[in-house]
Motif scaffolding. Structure first.
Motif, PDB file in Angstrom:
ATOM      1  N   VAL A 108      50.950 -11.349  10.485  1.00 30.99           N
ATOM      2  CA  VAL A 108      51.334  -9.856   9.902  1.00 30.99           C
ATOM      3  C   VAL A 108      51.858  -9.081  11.005  1.00 30.99           C
ATOM      4  O   VAL A 108      51.198  -9.222  12.034  1.00 30.99           O
ATOM      5  N   ALA A 109      52.857  -8.299  10.737  1.00 28.13           N
ATOM      6  CA  ALA A 109      53.280  -7.600  11.690  1.00 28.13           C
ATOM      7  C   ALA A 109      52.980  -5.967  11.364  1.00 28.13           C
ATOM      8  O   ALA A 109      53.369  -5.701  10.041  1.00 28.13           O
ATOM      9  N   ILE A 110      52.583  -5.370  12.143  1.00 32.92           N
ATOM     10  CA  ILE A 110      52.357  -3.790  11.688  1.00 32.92           C
ATOM     11  C   ILE A 110      53.328  -3.002  12.480  1.00 32.92           C
ATOM     12  O   ILE A 110      53.139  -3.075  14.006  1.00 32.92           O
ATOM     13  N   ILE A 111      54.235  -2.282  11.910  1.00 28.55           N
ATOM     14  CA  ILE A 111      55.047  -1.611  12.825  1.00 28.55           C
ATOM     15  C   ILE A 111      54.800  -0.016  12.853  1.00 28.55           C
ATOM     16  O   ILE A 111      55.095   0.710  11.732  1.00 28.55           O
ATOM     17  N   ASP A 112      54.171   0.641  13.746  1.00 26.94           N
ATOM     18  CA  ASP A 112      53.856   2.003  13.620  1.00 26.94           C
ATOM     19  C   ASP A 112      53.811   2.571  15.003  1.00 26.94           C
ATOM     20  O   ASP A 112      53.038   1.977  15.862  1.00 26.94           O
ATOM     21  N   SER A 113      54.495   3.584  15.471  1.00 30.76           N
ATOM     22  CA  SER A 113      54.419   4.195  16.870  1.00 30.76           C
ATOM     23  C   SER A 113      53.123   5.219  16.934  1.00 30.76           C
ATOM     24  O   SER A 113      53.262   5.552  18.175  1.00 30.76           O
ATOM     25  N   ASN A 114      52.269   5.123  15.994  1.00 32.61           N
ATOM     26  CA  ASN A 114      51.105   6.071  16.269  1.00 32.61           C
ATOM     27  C   ASN A 114      50.171   5.465  17.269  1.00 32.61           C
ATOM     28  O   ASN A 114      49.740   4.355  17.003  1.00 32.61           O
ATOM     29  N   PRO A 115      49.856   6.152  18.233  1.00 37.75           N
ATOM     30  CA  PRO A 115      48.929   5.568  19.434  1.00 37.75           C
ATOM     31  C   PRO A 115      47.620   5.368  18.865  1.00 37.75           C
ATOM     32  O   PRO A 115      46.969   4.479  19.519  1.00 37.75           O
ATOM     33  N   ALA A 116      47.036   5.934  17.688  1.00 38.60           N
ATOM     34  CA  ALA A 116      45.697   5.704  17.228  1.00 38.60           C
ATOM     35  C   ALA A 116      45.582   4.254  16.875  1.00 38.60           C
ATOM     36  O   ALA A 116      44.394   3.733  16.689  1.00 38.60           O
ATOM     37  N   LEU A 117      46.713   3.560  16.751  1.00 40.34           N
ATOM     38  CA  LEU A 117      46.641   2.277  16.152  1.00 40.34           C
ATOM     39  C   LEU A 117      46.282   1.509  17.241  1.00 40.34           C
ATOM     40  O   LEU A 117      45.874  -0.005  17.118  1.00 40.34           O
ATOM     41  N   GLU A 118      46.313   1.778  18.621  1.00 39.46           N
ATOM     42  CA  GLU A 118      45.795   0.831  19.727  1.00 39.46           C
ATOM     43  C   GLU A 118      44.165   0.684  19.700  1.00 39.46           C
ATOM     44  O   GLU A 118      43.600  -0.007  20.690  1.00 39.46           O
ATOM     45  N   GLY A 119      43.563   1.605  18.823  1.00 39.86           N
ATOM     46  CA  GLY A 119      42.163   1.420  18.698  1.00 39.86           C
ATOM     47  C   GLY A 119      41.236   2.072  19.876  1.00 39.86           C
ATOM     48  O   GLY A 119      40.224   1.869  19.863  1.00 39.86           O
ATOM     49  N   LYS A 120      41.952   2.875  20.495  1.00 42.17           N
ATOM     50  CA  LYS A 120      41.378   3.520  21.723  1.00 42.17           C
ATOM     51  C   LYS A 120      40.798   4.851  21.500  1.00 42.17           C
ATOM     52  O   LYS A 120      39.970   5.344  22.157  1.00 42.17           O
ATOM     53  N   THR A 121      41.162   5.594  20.174  1.00 48.80           N
ATOM     54  CA  THR A 121      40.718   6.837  20.011  1.00 48.80           C
ATOM     55  C   THR A 121      39.249   6.738  19.410  1.00 48.80           C
ATOM     56  O   THR A 121      38.902   5.824  18.776  1.00 48.80           O
ATOM     57  N   CYS A 122      38.527   7.551  20.026  1.00 53.37           N
ATOM     58  CA  CYS A 122      36.954   7.697  19.640  1.00 53.37           C
ATOM     59  C   CYS A 122      36.670   8.640  18.835  1.00 53.37           C
ATOM     60  O   CYS A 122      37.011   9.917  19.181  1.00 53.37           O
ATOM     61  N   ILE A 123      36.057   8.521  17.763  1.00 54.41           N
ATOM     62  CA  ILE A 123      35.842   9.806  16.924  1.00 54.41           C
ATOM     63  C   ILE A 123      34.241  10.359  16.936  1.00 54.41           C
ATOM     64  O   ILE A 123      33.347   9.836  17.134  1.00 54.41           O
ATOM     65  N   LYS A 124      34.203  11.735  17.813  1.00 52.43           N
ATOM     66  CA  LYS A 124      33.185  12.031  18.151  1.00 52.43           C
ATOM     67  C   LYS A 124      32.221  12.935  17.167  1.00 52.43           C
ATOM     68  O   LYS A 124      32.923  13.504  16.392  1.00 52.43           O
ATOM     69  N   LYS A 125      30.918  12.781  17.050  1.00 53.06           N
ATOM     70  CA  LYS A 125      30.381  13.350  15.888  1.00 53.06           C
ATOM     71  C   LYS A 125      30.539  14.613  16.141  1.00 53.06           C
ATOM     72  O   LYS A 125      30.174  15.411  14.897  1.00 53.06           O
ATOM     73  N   GLU A 126      30.339  15.273  17.296  1.00 52.60           N
ATOM     74  CA  GLU A 126      30.113  16.614  17.402  1.00 52.60           C
ATOM     75  C   GLU A 126      31.331  17.564  17.086  1.00 52.60           C
ATOM     76  O   GLU A 126      31.319  18.914  16.834  1.00 52.60           O
ATOM     77  N   ASP A 127      32.634  16.731  16.840  1.00 54.83           N
ATOM     78  CA  ASP A 127      33.796  17.407  16.579  1.00 54.83           C
ATOM     79  C   ASP A 127      33.723  18.074  15.640  1.00 54.83           C
ATOM     80  O   ASP A 127      33.257  17.496  14.449  1.00 54.83           O
ATOM     81  N   PRO A 128      34.145  19.305  15.011  1.00 50.92           N
ATOM     82  CA  PRO A 128      34.286  19.670  13.384  1.00 50.92           C
ATOM     83  C   PRO A 128      35.113  18.933  12.808  1.00 50.92           C
ATOM     84  O   PRO A 128      36.019  18.440  13.444  1.00 50.92           O
ATOM     85  N   PRO A 129      35.057  19.011  11.524  1.00 47.44           N
ATOM     86  CA  PRO A 129      35.909  18.146  10.746  1.00 47.44           C
ATOM     87  C   PRO A 129      37.402  18.395  10.731  1.00 47.44           C
ATOM     88  O   PRO A 129      37.667  19.658  10.825  1.00 47.44           O
ATOM     89  N   ASP A 130      38.270  17.541  10.660  1.00 47.34           N
ATOM     90  CA  ASP A 130      39.716  17.813  11.004  1.00 47.34           C
ATOM     91  C   ASP A 130      39.995  18.073   9.568  1.00 47.34           C
ATOM     92  O   ASP A 130      39.535  17.783   8.722  1.00 47.34           O
ATOM     93  N   PRO A 131      41.092  18.990   9.392  1.00 48.77           N
ATOM     94  CA  PRO A 131      41.248  19.646   8.000  1.00 48.77           C
ATOM     95  C   PRO A 131      41.907  18.480   7.167  1.00 48.77           C
ATOM     96  O   PRO A 131      42.116  18.530   5.930  1.00 48.77           O
ATOM     97  N   ARG A 132      42.392  17.387   7.890  1.00 47.94           N
ATOM     98  CA  ARG A 132      43.147  16.324   6.944  1.00 47.94           C
ATOM     99  C   ARG A 132      42.043  15.645   6.411  1.00 47.94           C
ATOM    100  O   ARG A 132      41.692  14.541   7.034  1.00 47.94           O
ATOM    101  N   VAL A 133      41.836  15.643   5.245  1.00 57.23           N
ATOM    102  CA  VAL A 133      40.720  14.937   4.612  1.00 57.23           C
ATOM    103  C   VAL A 133      41.430  14.359   3.324  1.00 57.23           C
ATOM    104  O   VAL A 133      42.353  14.974   2.489  1.00 57.23           O
ATOM    105  N   SER A 134      40.647  13.325   2.590  1.00 57.45           N
ATOM    106  CA  SER A 134      40.771  12.817   1.192  1.00 57.45           C
ATOM    107  C   SER A 134      39.808  12.486   0.505  1.00 57.45           C
ATOM    108  O   SER A 134      38.549  12.332   0.970  1.00 57.45           O
ATOM    109  N   THR A 135      39.811  12.641  -0.867  1.00 56.80           N
ATOM    110  CA  THR A 135      38.973  12.476  -1.661  1.00 56.80           C
ATOM    111  C   THR A 135      39.046  11.227  -2.198  1.00 56.80           C
ATOM    112  O   THR A 135      40.060  10.844  -2.685  1.00 56.80           O
ATOM    113  N   VAL A 136      38.033  10.063  -1.919  1.00 56.31           N
ATOM    114  CA  VAL A 136      38.214   8.799  -2.335  1.00 56.31           C
ATOM    115  C   VAL A 136      37.297   8.670  -3.681  1.00 56.31           C
ATOM    116  O   VAL A 136      36.211   9.095  -3.594  1.00 56.31           O
TER     117      VAL A 136
END
Lengths: 531, 296
Positions: A108-136
């Motif tokens: 599989v090849a995944i093509i996306d220029s988003n740097p988040a895909l490199e897996g280096k971003t870390c989500i800190k628990k203290e951060d307030p929630p991002d406004p972009r949410v989804s209801t699953v």
């Protein structure tokens, strides 16, 4: 030697160095030498401005796969599936493929220029929630559990809710939904998009799926139309004559048996493949932000106002997410106003503004009319109207998005298929958009698995049309209902208001109808009303 | 009853005469009766000594539409739509018989399979993708050419060996295969019994033989001839001759005579609402049989 040649030589050498660092596994020295010789030959040819010589057909499949997996920037990199767009839906597809026995050996090849895909971003628990949410919905949650991604979501902030209240500004009626009405624990879960995305990414890192992430954008795509390739000298190049060829913005090009367009509402794949769309822009924008309350909120609230609904969704830890739909002028005003004024406006919209609170008509009063439903009462039919919790503080920036309805006329043609927002975008009023996308992703992976079980070429039109037929039906149904709601609630007209109030009362007190609505919105039921 | 059954299998001479004597498009309702009268009137010495099961008229029919094999919307569309269902049966029975893991993506790795009457290769290619070493055989030269060209479009299918030959010639070359598959062919051959004997000879001891065809019943006449050829125009008129269809009992019998024991049988049912074929127990129209070669 021209300058172009020099530049490309340096580039090729650099690429080779970078890629060599990522190569895993033991390579025998002879294989390394063979590869080195092949690369040197290729570089020499390119530099001299000659056409890249066609490789002779190599019977040694191991050597060929080896070279493919190195991902050298030559023209022979060959994948089974190329997922264009590594967002939530694209990654869900990859996870699902990785979790099924018949598809986990796919390349599989995944093509996306988003740097988040490199897996280096870390989500800190203290951060307030991002406004972009989804209801699953519960259906999506169980699909996530099946592929093993839900455990990662649970490590981060997520908020289950089991109650929901819907009413409008006229104050003539309200409906309360409770998960106990259908004997479930939750109606849904609200999760930040970045949490969903990183959970899917973690899930896929832990599988053996052979994947390569290309951090670039798709420039062009050629879908070869002929089903009978003309006789060519070299068999290996005729292999690629029938595959889809993708050219990326960083100069890489790759071949794939199937191209999946998961690149969102403004899909480039959809445009390149020539799929026409139907739809219209709602003359509404959505303003989203995160707010804080004094106490925890465990109920989802939605109030329909004259210019659009405002929704308050719990995201956990006393935070809630606001999605306020309004016309474009008001949305710019909302974005510009200072925080205190905005908080006051929010409370006004949610609580006392625009109209009175609905009366809580407990069943005692309306006993005679609804007495024959009393045997089958839902828990929420007895609940009074509640006022949503006060908004105390705004904890994030305000984002504004235009809303539209768009649906691709076809989801699939030979070697290309669309999933998620690339295929359909909906109004956010029922929180269904990304759930439809996840449904698409999991359905496509199941159909690919069924195709592989009987040895089908996964880019074949018949197989992809099976996916299209299945998902189109459900997506169109949901879109029609949501669009109907959007139109019904955007008109302020006396008799229509009374009709809407009657609808609220009906949904509140007629238990089979309420159960049906909950099951359909939770994704458990495929068709509304006919179960 | 038994003698009628035996006499039912026409010889090359007889069938060719019978088919050529009727115009191509005329309904074949009266044909069973014609066949019987001819059988009773012929004498033994006129039986042809040529043991080939080829039927030249049938070959000509297929040769004329050979270019459209891979056109998914062309005359072969019903075969393309039915293909995944046939493959599901083959995968399930062969995995069980050879004790292969059904959850593997390439369960037929290491198996030698021959597709007799492969046409354009629409069965051979999926089998090759499932890991088998496939040999495709067809009597029509054009079909083999098309099949070879198309199989070159992918690395897994490039290793399929295509030969323009007949089952009998392969037997003479003493080729043997783990599984012999012949789908929708036996209703087009002149001598089904001889054909089955060839198929059996190609199978190794304890190997698998899979044959699919159309049942000879009133329902199949209504469906496969009238509906498919005349009303829905799925197949060109004259593709099938109802008298050449075999009932499941006849097929089992001639396979048994060729030392193949039929283990499983299933039918294909078409759902006009969804446009999908499914496997079922209903063998009244299309059916497929899986048998194993008795170990000698």
């Amino acid at each position: 030697m021209n300058n172009r040649g020099k530049g490309s030589l340096k580039y090729l050498l650099q690429q080779r160095q970078i890629v060599a660092r990522f190569v895993k596994g033991d390579q025998s020295t002879s294989q390394k030498k063979a590869k080195g010789r092949a690369v040197a030959a290729k570089i020499a040819a390119e530099v001299c401005g000659l056409k890249v010589p066609r490789r002779t057909f190599c019977n040694n499949i191991a050597a060929r796969e080896h070279e493919e997996n190195l991902g050298l920037p030559n023209n022979f990199v060959h994948y089974d599936i190329a997922i264009v767009g590594g967002g939530m839906v694209g990654m869900a597809l990859a996870c699902s493929l990785a979790s099924m026995p018949l598809t986990k050996q796919l390349n599989v090849a995944i093509i996306d220029s988003n740097p988040a895909l490199e897996g280096k971003t870390c989500i800190k628990k203290e951060d307030p929630p991002d406004p972009r949410v989804s209801t699953v919905t519960p259906a999506t949650i169980s699909l996530f559990k099946d592929v093993g991604a839900w455990q990662y979501v649970q490590q981060h902030r997520h908020a289950y809710f089991d109650k929901m209240q819907v009413w409008d500004y006229t104050g003539l009626g309200y409906t309360r939904y409770n998960a106990r009405d259908v004997d479930k624990e939750v109606l849904g879960c609200v999760v930040e998009n970045k949490v969903l995305h990183s959970s899917l990414l973690s899930c896929i890192q832990n599988t053996d799926l052979k994947k390569r992430i290309y951090p670039s954008r798709l420039n062009s795509m050629t879908l070869h139309q002929n089903h009978l390739p003309t006789m060519m000298d070299s068999t290996s190049s005729s292999f690629h004559a029938s595959l889809a060829k993708l050219e990326l913005s960083d100069g890489n090009s790759l071949y794939a048996k199937l191209v999946v367009g998961a690149d969102g509402a403004k899909s480039h794949v959809r445009e390149l493949a020539g799929f026409k769309t139907t739809g219209w822009n709602y003359s509404q924008n959505a303003v989203i932000c995160t707010v804080e309350h004094k106490t925890e909120n465990q109920c989802a609230w939605q109030r329909f106002l004259p210019s659009g609904p405002i929704a308050l969704l719990p995201v956990g830890d006393k935070f809630s997410n606001i999605v306020w739909t309004m016309n474009p002028k008001e949305s710019s005003a909302c974005r510009e106003m200072n925080e205190n004024d905005f908080v006051k406006a929010l409370n006004h919209a949610l609580n006392y503004g625009y109209g009175p609170h609905p009366q809580s008509n407990l069943l005692g009063n309306n006993g005679d009319i609804f007495s024959w439903f009393r045997r089958d009462l839902t828990v929420s039919a007895n609940e009074c109207f509640e006022v949503p919790p006060d908004v105390v503080k705004l904890v994030s920036g305000r984002m504004v998005f235009p809303l539209s309805l768009r649906h691709a006329n076809n989801y699939a043609s030979k070697r290309v298929v669309l999933i998620g927002d690339a295929a359909h975008t909906v109004h956010p009023l029922a929180g269904q958009g990304v759930n439809l996308g996840f449904g698409d992703a999991f359905a496509l992976s199941r159909i690919i698995s069924e195709g592989i079980a009987v040895g089908t070429d996964i880019g074949e039109v018949h197989l992809l049309k099976k996916f299209e037929v299945e998902r189109k039906r459900e997506n169109i149904m949901m879109m029609a209902i949501l669009d109907g709601f959007q139109k019904a609630y955007s008109v302020d007209f006396g008799p229509l208001n009374v009709l809407r109030a009657a609808a609220f009362h009906g949904a509140q007190y007629i238990s089979p109808l309420k159960r049906s609505i909950i099951s359909y919105a939770s994704g458990e039921q495929r068709l509304p009303l006919f179960s | 009853m038994a003698s009628k059954l035996l006499n039912r299998f026409p010889t090359l001479n007889n069938t060719a005469y019978h088919i050529l004597s009727l115009p191509f498009l005329r309904s074949t309702v009266a044909s069973p009766f014609l066949v019987h009268t001819r059988l009773y009137s012929e004498d033994v010495s006129s039986r042809v000594s040529n043991r080939s099961s080829l039927n030249q008229v049938e070959l000509a029919k297929f040769s004329s539409i050979a270019d459209t094999w891979w056109d998914a919307e062309g005359p072969f569309k019903p075969l393309h739509v039915m293909n995944p269902t046939r493959l599901a049966f083959i995968r399930s029975t062969l995995c069980r018989h050879f004790q292969k893991d059904p959850y593997c993506a390439r369960p037929f790795e290491g198996l030698k399979i021959v597709d007799v009457g492969c046409g354009g290769g629409i069965l051979s290619e999926p089998l090759a993708r499932m890991g088998a070493t496939v040999t495709g055989v067809d009597a029509v030269e054009k079909n083999i050419k098309i099949a070879r060209l198309h199989s070159e479009s992918g690395p897994e299918t490039a290793n399929i060996e295509y030969c323009c030959t007949t089952a009998e010639k392969l037997v003479e070359e003493q080729r043997e295969f783990d599984a012999v598959i012949s789908l929708e062919v036996i209703e087009h051959v002149a001598d089904p019994a001889e054909f089955c004997k060839s198929l059996a000879a190609l199978t190794v001891s304890n190997g698998a033989t899979v044959v699919s065809t159309i049942n000879r019943s009133m329902r199949s006449y209504a469906t496969a001839i009238i509906a498919a050829e005349y009303i829905l125009h799925w197949l060109p008129k004259g593709t099938h001759q109802w008298s050449n269809f075999l009932t499941p009992q006849e097929l089992v019998l001639i396979l048994q005579r060729a030392s193949i024991t039929v283990q499983e049988m299933a039918g294909f049912v078409y759902n006009p609402l969804t446009g999908q074929w499914t496997l079922s127990d209903d063998i009244s129209v299309n059916f497929i049989a899986f048998g194993t070669k008795n170990s000698q």
